[in-house]
Scaffold this active site. Structure first.
Site, PDB file in Angstrom:
ATOM      1  N   ARG A 190       0.739  -1.254  -0.409  1.00  0.00           N
ATOM      2  CA  ARG A 190       0.342   0.039  -0.021  1.00  0.00           C
ATOM      3  C   ARG A 190       0.874   1.241   0.189  1.00  0.00           C
ATOM      4  O   ARG A 190       0.465   2.398   0.511  1.00  0.00           O
ATOM      5  CB  ARG A 190      -1.094  -0.367   1.154  1.00  0.00           C
ATOM      6  CG  ARG A 190      -1.751  -0.902   0.925  1.00  0.00           C
ATOM      7  CD  ARG A 190      -3.174  -0.656   0.375  1.00  0.00           C
ATOM      8  NE  ARG A 190      -4.368  -1.274   0.664  1.00  0.00           N
ATOM      9  CZ  ARG A 190      -5.238  -1.613   0.846  1.00  0.00           C
ATOM     10  NH1 ARG A 190      -5.703  -1.182   1.592  1.00  0.00           N
ATOM     11  NH2 ARG A 190      -6.212  -1.890   0.963  1.00  0.00           N
ATOM     12  N   ARG A 231      -3.801   7.088   1.142  1.00  0.00           N
ATOM     13  CA  ARG A 231      -4.389   7.677   1.291  1.00  0.00           C
ATOM     14  C   ARG A 231      -3.545   9.123   1.931  1.00  0.00           C
ATOM     15  O   ARG A 231      -3.415   9.442   2.946  1.00  0.00           O
ATOM     16  CB  ARG A 231      -5.574   7.611   2.206  1.00  0.00           C
ATOM     17  CG  ARG A 231      -7.049   7.644   0.986  1.00  0.00           C
ATOM     18  CD  ARG A 231      -8.142   7.568   2.179  1.00  0.00           C
ATOM     19  NE  ARG A 231      -7.287   5.969   2.654  1.00  0.00           N
ATOM     20  CZ  ARG A 231      -8.991   5.520   3.237  1.00  0.00           C
ATOM     21  NH1 ARG A 231     -10.322   6.151   3.385  1.00  0.00           N
ATOM     22  NH2 ARG A 231      -8.613   4.191   4.047  1.00  0.00           N
ATOM     23  N   ARG A 264      -7.676  11.449  -6.276  1.00  0.00           N
ATOM     24  CA  ARG A 264      -8.182  10.627  -5.239  1.00  0.00           C
ATOM     25  C   ARG A 264      -9.794  11.120  -5.579  1.00  0.00           C
ATOM     26  O   ARG A 264     -11.046  10.879  -5.505  1.00  0.00           O
ATOM     27  CB  ARG A 264      -7.922   9.628  -4.416  1.00  0.00           C
ATOM     28  CG  ARG A 264      -9.460   9.524  -3.603  1.00  0.00           C
ATOM     29  CD  ARG A 264      -9.810   7.643  -4.490  1.00  0.00           C
ATOM     30  NE  ARG A 264     -10.329   7.262  -2.654  1.00  0.00           N
ATOM     31  CZ  ARG A 264     -11.112   7.055  -3.117  1.00  0.00           C
ATOM     32  NH1 ARG A 264     -11.977   7.793  -3.764  1.00  0.00           N
ATOM     33  NH2 ARG A 264     -11.807   6.480  -2.011  1.00  0.00           N
ATOM     34  N   ASP A 272      -7.143  -2.876  -6.884  1.00  0.00           N
ATOM     35  CA  ASP A 272      -7.352  -3.805  -6.041  1.00  0.00           C
ATOM     36  C   ASP A 272      -7.686  -5.697  -5.692  1.00  0.00           C
ATOM     37  O   ASP A 272      -8.086  -5.162  -7.236  1.00  0.00           O
ATOM     38  CB  ASP A 272      -8.353  -2.732  -5.646  1.00  0.00           C
ATOM     39  CG  ASP A 272      -8.681  -3.219  -3.897  1.00  0.00           C
ATOM     40  OD1 ASP A 272      -8.395  -2.928  -3.180  1.00  0.00           O
ATOM     41  OD2 ASP A 272      -9.695  -4.227  -3.527  1.00  0.00           O
ATOM     42  N   TYR A 316     -14.598 -12.254   0.529  1.00  0.00           N
ATOM     43  CA  TYR A 316     -15.212 -10.681   0.386  1.00  0.00           C
ATOM     44  C   TYR A 316     -16.915 -11.371  -0.616  1.00  0.00           C
ATOM     45  O   TYR A 316     -17.449 -10.799  -0.508  1.00  0.00           O
ATOM     46  CB  TYR A 316     -14.530  -9.587  -0.784  1.00  0.00           C
ATOM     47  CG  TYR A 316     -13.430  -9.519   0.738  1.00  0.00           C
ATOM     48  CD1 TYR A 316     -13.519  -7.886   1.231  1.00  0.00           C
ATOM     49  CD2 TYR A 316     -12.032  -9.607   0.215  1.00  0.00           C
ATOM     50  CE1 TYR A 316     -12.971  -7.923   2.387  1.00  0.00           C
ATOM     51  CE2 TYR A 316     -11.160  -9.159   1.374  1.00  0.00           C
ATOM     52  CZ  TYR A 316     -11.699  -7.552   2.399  1.00  0.00           C
ATOM     53  OH  TYR A 316     -10.789  -7.426   3.013  1.00  0.00           O
TER      54      TYR A 316
HETATM   55  O1  1CP Z   1      -0.070   0.577  -3.391  1.00  0.00           O
HETATM   56  C1  1CP Z   1      -0.426  -0.175  -3.101  1.00  0.00           C
HETATM   57  O2  1CP Z   1       0.152  -1.464  -2.877  1.00  0.00           O
HETATM   58  C2  1CP Z   1      -1.412  -1.164  -4.701  1.00  0.00           C
HETATM   59  C3  1CP Z   1      -2.736  -0.848  -4.352  1.00  0.00           C
HETATM   60  C4  1CP Z   1      -3.308  -1.633  -3.704  1.00  0.00           C
HETATM   61  C5  1CP Z   1      -3.457  -3.277  -3.527  1.00  0.00           C
HETATM   62  C6  1CP Z   1      -2.050  -4.394  -3.686  1.00  0.00           C
HETATM   63  C7  1CP Z   1      -4.798  -1.772  -2.956  1.00  0.00           C
HETATM   64  C8  1CP Z   1      -5.482  -0.606  -3.684  1.00  0.00           C
HETATM   65  N1  1CP Z   1      -5.150  -2.528  -2.176  1.00  0.00           N
HETATM   66  C9  1CP Z   1      -4.872  -3.607  -2.682  1.00  0.00           C
HETATM   67  C10 1CP Z   1      -4.801  -5.686  -1.688  1.00  0.00           C
HETATM   68  C11 1CP Z   1      -5.872  -5.308  -1.051  1.00  0.00           C
HETATM   69  N2  1CP Z   1      -6.957  -4.678  -0.927  1.00  0.00           N
HETATM   70  C12 1CP Z   1      -6.230  -6.640  -0.209  1.00  0.00           C
HETATM   71  C13 1CP Z   1      -4.352  -7.250   0.093  1.00  0.00           C
HETATM   72  C14 1CP Z   1      -3.996  -7.027   0.724  1.00  0.00           C
HETATM   73  C15 1CP Z   1      -3.917  -6.365   2.588  1.00  0.00           C
HETATM   74  O3  1CP Z   1      -4.132  -6.891   3.309  1.00  0.00           O
HETATM   75  O4  1CP Z   1      -3.952  -4.063   2.357  1.00  0.00           O
HETATM   76  C16 1CP Z   1      -6.832  -6.852   0.502  1.00  0.00           C
HETATM   77  C17 1CP Z   1      -7.508  -7.128   1.321  1.00  0.00           C
HETATM   78  C18 1CP Z   1      -7.704  -5.374  -0.173  1.00  0.00           C
HETATM   79  C19 1CP Z   1      -9.413  -4.956   0.076  1.00  0.00           C
HETATM   80  C20 1CP Z   1      -9.835  -3.463   0.569  1.00  0.00           C
HETATM   81  N3  1CP Z   1      -9.385  -2.661  -0.439  1.00  0.00           N
HETATM   82  C21 1CP Z   1     -10.253  -3.465   1.273  1.00  0.00           C
HETATM   83  C22 1CP Z   1     -10.913  -3.694   2.892  1.00  0.00           C
HETATM   84  C23 1CP Z   1      -9.638  -4.305   3.320  1.00  0.00           C
HETATM   85  C24 1CP Z   1     -10.536  -4.630   5.068  1.00  0.00           C
HETATM   86  O5  1CP Z   1      -9.292  -4.836   6.134  1.00  0.00           O
HETATM   87  O6  1CP Z   1     -10.952  -5.858   4.966  1.00  0.00           O
HETATM   88  C25 1CP Z   1     -10.429  -1.344   0.975  1.00  0.00           C
HETATM   89  C26 1CP Z   1     -10.962  -0.282   2.291  1.00  0.00           C
HETATM   90  C27 1CP Z   1     -10.028  -1.273  -0.102  1.00  0.00           C
HETATM   91  C28 1CP Z   1      -9.613  -0.306  -0.847  1.00  0.00           C
HETATM   92  C29 1CP Z   1      -8.107   0.203  -0.941  1.00  0.00           C
HETATM   93  N4  1CP Z   1      -7.476  -0.433  -2.058  1.00  0.00           N
HETATM   94  C30 1CP Z   1      -6.465   0.227  -2.831  1.00  0.00           C
HETATM   95  C31 1CP Z   1      -6.430   1.140  -1.667  1.00  0.00           C
HETATM   96  C32 1CP Z   1      -5.325   2.678  -1.755  1.00  0.00           C
HETATM   97  C33 1CP Z   1      -7.567   1.774  -1.590  1.00  0.00           C
HETATM   98  C34 1CP Z   1      -8.695   2.642  -0.626  1.00  0.00           C
HETATM   99  C35 1CP Z   1      -9.519   2.965  -0.963  1.00  0.00           C
HETATM  100  C36 1CP Z   1      -9.401   5.131  -0.975  1.00  0.00           C
HETATM  101  O7  1CP Z   1      -8.461   5.500  -1.543  1.00  0.00           O
HETATM  102  O8  1CP Z   1     -10.364   5.390  -0.300  1.00  0.00           O
END
Ligand code: 1CP
Length: 345
Positions: free
Chosen positions: A24, A28, A37, A74, A153
């Site tokens: 990540r 944000r 964004r 994502d 999910y």
């Molecule tokens: O920079 C990076 O790492 C690249 C982008 C990336 C990756 C690899 C994002 C952007 N998401 C992910 C993978 C992801 N998404 C995972 C696996 C890794 C982890 O455990 O963090 C998971 C579980 C998700 C699901 C997800 N996406 C959630 C839910 C998390 C939960 O606790 O259940 C959420 C809130 C997101 C949104 C998201 N994905 C990525 C970003 C930057 C965001 C935030 C969105 C925003 O800007 O509001």
């Protein structure tokens, strides 16, 4: 020309200093990300807007000089590509119209996935060209969620605390749950193959919720499907390294390390540094494992913890990373301080 440092580490070759990137790393906590964004509409609109997704992927590289870029997307675009309804509630998180049986899934057309997700492959292809011009030592990582985590999910319809529905399905009716997992294995192979064809040099599988399963469940629903994906990719693309991230599975990580199909394991901060060095590193490159809350904390605590990891693992193949993603309250100055330290030889 020698390989990029991240690729060298994954091939167990010597490197001048351990390469680093952060899960990540785009997100944000960065004001530049928040600006893009704000103009993009919803989070999924950002993922599918090629110019903007390319831009936010490159933002952390410009600011902190990581050794890898990770495609901005994502894991939930795969259910979307399969035809499931997926959206993000502002300030809350992901929502999906939950599936309750394989019949729900049969309605979906798996062949549409590549067409629906074509903007993602365009982002990869643009990044592949633009990194070669602007960041020539930076490797491009593609990714997907592992079948188990994506299934949580798809079945729960949102982030979950107890995984009540998906675990009852997996434990209670493994034959039909297996059909869901098999479908996800196939889709993930297609999805990652298309990312590799578009220019991804490495791929990572995220099984963030592997630790919710019991031991037998981890083997059956987390490790085996990830191995199937890795083996299939290895047949098609033998030179593309595969990193597996099975979070919070403790010493069962050893089973993953010995499977022989993963080039690296991304480790969470509960894994002992000595155990990983002695038991895992002979089999795989290690990636990890600083607690992202250390980066929120900053100062001596962060620097000390990062140095301990580097000292423990730097004699073998090793990529510095976190144990999970950076979170929004992380101060940019702390990411900067950590990155400067990691860039020193
Ligand atoms: O920079 C990076 O790492 C690249 C982008 C990336 C990756 C690899 C994002 C952007 N998401 C992910 C993978 C992801 N998404 C995972 C696996 C890794 C982890 O455990 O963090 C998971 C579980 C998700 C699901 C997800 N996406 C959630 C839910 C998390 C939960 O606790 O259940 C959420 C809130 C997101 C949104 C998201 N994905 C990525 C970003 C930057 C965001 C935030 C969105 C925003 O800007 O509001």
């Amino acid at each position: 020309m020698t390989d990029k440092p991240l690729l060298r580490a994954l091939k167990r070759q010597t490197v001048e200093r351990p390469p680093f990137w952060f899960m990540r790393q785009a997100g944000r906590y960065m004001p530049e990300y928040r600006a893009v964004r704000a103009d993009a509409g919803g989070f999924l609109d950002l993922c599918f807007n090629v110019d903007k997704a390319v831009e936010v992927t490159k933002q952390p590289l410009r600011a902190f000089g990581m050794d890898a870029a990770i495609l901005f997307s994502d894991i939930l675009v795969v259910p979307l590509g399969l035809g499931q309804k997926v959206w993000f509630e502002e300030g809350e998180g992901p929502r999906l119209e939950p599936i309750a049986s394989v019949d729900d899934l049969e309605a979906y057309d798996p062949t549409a996935l590549k067409q629906r997700l074509s903007p993602v492959f365009e982002v990869v292809s643009r990044l592949s060209k633009e990194l070669a011009e602007e960041f020539e030592q930076t490797a491009l990582i593609g990714f997907a969620g592992a079948p188990w985590t994506v299934a949580t999910y798809m079945v729960e319809g949102r982030s979950s605390r107890n995984y009540e529905n998906v675990k009852q399905w997996a434990y209670g009716d493994p034959a039909s749950f297996g059909r869901l997992i098999d479908r996800l294995v196939e889709s993930t192979i297609d999805y990652l193959s298309a990312q590799i064809e578009a220019g991804a040099e490495v791929v990572q599988l995220f099984d963030s919720w592997a630790g919710a399963l019991d031991e037998a469940g981890q083997e059956r629903w987390s490790f085996a499907p990830m191995a199937e994906i890795a083996q299939s990719l290895k047949q098609r693309y033998p030179h593309v390294p595969v990193i597996a991230f099975a979070r919070q599975v403790g010493c069962n990580t050893l089973k993953l390390a010995k499977m022989g199909c993963f080039d690296a394991l991304s480790l969470d901060h509960t894994v002992s540094l000595a155990f990983a060095r002695d038991q895992l590193q002979p089999h795989v490159c290690l990636q990890g494992n600083l607690d992202p809350l250390m980066v929120v904390t900053g100062g001596d605590a962060m620097v000390r913890a990062a140095d301990e990891i580097r000292q423990a693992w730097c004699d073998g193949p090793f990529i510095f990373n976190l144990s999970h993603g950076l979170i929004p309250p992380t101060p940019v100055a702390h990411v900067d301080e950590l990155s400067r330290r990691l860039r020193q030889v």
